[in-house]
Write an enzyme that holds these catalytic residues in place. Structure first.
Site, PDB file in Angstrom:
ATOM      1  N   LYS A  84       0.750   4.403   7.019  1.00  0.00           N
ATOM      2  CA  LYS A  84       0.236   5.222   5.918  1.00  0.00           C
ATOM      3  C   LYS A  84       0.869   6.605   6.012  1.00  0.00           C
ATOM      4  O   LYS A  84       1.559   6.937   6.975  1.00  0.00           O
ATOM      5  CB  LYS A  84      -1.290   5.355   5.983  1.00  0.00           C
ATOM      6  CG  LYS A  84      -2.059   4.052   6.042  1.00  0.00           C
ATOM      7  CD  LYS A  84      -2.016   3.270   4.746  1.00  0.00           C
ATOM      8  CE  LYS A  84      -2.808   1.970   4.883  1.00  0.00           C
ATOM      9  NZ  LYS A  84      -2.670   1.116   3.683  1.00  0.00           N
ATOM     10  N   SER A 139       0.807  -1.225   0.000  1.00  0.00           N
ATOM     11  CA  SER A 139       0.000   0.000   0.000  1.00  0.00           C
ATOM     12  C   SER A 139       0.839   1.274   0.000  1.00  0.00           C
ATOM     13  O   SER A 139       0.337   2.341  -0.334  1.00  0.00           O
ATOM     14  CB  SER A 139      -0.939   0.009   1.212  1.00  0.00           C
ATOM     15  OG  SER A 139      -0.217   0.161   2.412  1.00  0.00           O
TER      16      SER A 139
END
Length: 262
Positions: free
Chosen positions: A124, A69
């Protein structure tokens, strides 16, 4: 597995054995008599576990990147270090902040406990701060109404899949970073979860708009079309923050990646 809790339990057990031997049992044993094996092993491991627990809880903690990701910034298999005190000193195990130092900033790569399952650690990039309005429509990001510029770069070749993705340079904070945005993936957000402050977000066929609540952060992966992030499961509360990622210290598949991220 809650490794911090396991380490804390081992610290308590070995600490009790060390104090028992140091201040009680040793005084009662005859001179030059050996310690019982369980006391010797427990007390000898105590200083080591104490140092590891202190470093891991308050200084740095290692993590391994499990998914793609954050490609191209972080690859699957990267071992990274996370600075634990960047956003404040927190009590280990319960993760309660006791000393505030700084707040996450846009562009930071942050490790946090996944809001839907705090036993999992996620990583993230911070996109939205408390009070920000985040719009992500037709794969273009706006923060408080300002369109974030994308600069086209060379296509990114995935090392394990042998295909190319369009790559762009984006600047959220002081540093620019790379993001991947696929041409053929539709812009709407599918499989949206029910999350706290869900009413702060509006979903359309072109994307999502959210207002970040106080004490929360909006995060996204750099691999924009292959990331489950705040667009899907909502905001990251401050109490879930683990620390700021700042260094790749190992990768079995590519030694050149060591030190390539900061």
């Amino acid at each position: 597995m809650n490794f911090a809790l396991i380490l804390f339990i081992l610290l308590v057990i070995t600490g009790v054995l060390w104090f028992f031997d140091r201040f009680h049992a040793r005084k009662r044993r005859p001179a030059n008599a050996p310690s019982p094996w369980w006391v010797e092993y427990g007390s000898s491991f105590f200083p080591v576990i104490l140092i590891v627990f202190g470093l891991r809880s308050f200084v740095v903690e290692p993590f391994r990147i499990p998914s793609g990701s954050m490609i191209p910034t972080l690859l699957v298999g990267d071992f990274i270090l996370v600075q634990k005190w960047s956003y404040g000193i927190r009590l280990p195990v319960i993760n309660k902040k006791v000393i505030a130092i700084a707040d996450p900033q846009r562009g930071d790569v942050m490790v946090f406990r996944y809001p839907a399952d705090p036993s999992l650690d996620y990583i993230k990039r911070v996109v939205g701060l408390p009070g920000d309005r985040i719009d992500y429509h037709d794969k273009r990001l706006r923060i408080n109404g300002e369109l974030i510029e994308l600069v086209r770069e060379e296509d990114y070749l995935h090392p394990d899949r042998l295909y190319y993705s369009p790559q762009f340079s984006e600047r959220l904070g002081e540093r620019a970073h790379a993001v991947l945005i696929e041409r053929d993936v539709p812009p709407f957000i599918s499989h949206v979860l029910d999350f706290p402050y869900r009413e702060n977000c509006t979903y359309t066929t072109s994307g999502v708009s959210c207002v970040v609540p106080d004490g929360h952060y909006y995060v996204m992966g750099d691999n924009r079309d292959a990331s489950s992030d705040s667009r899907v499961w909502g905001f990251v509360p401050d109490e879930n923050i683990v620390g700021r990622a700042f260094f790749i210290w190992f990768n079995f598949n590519d030694m050149k990646r060591i030190g390539s991220f900061h």
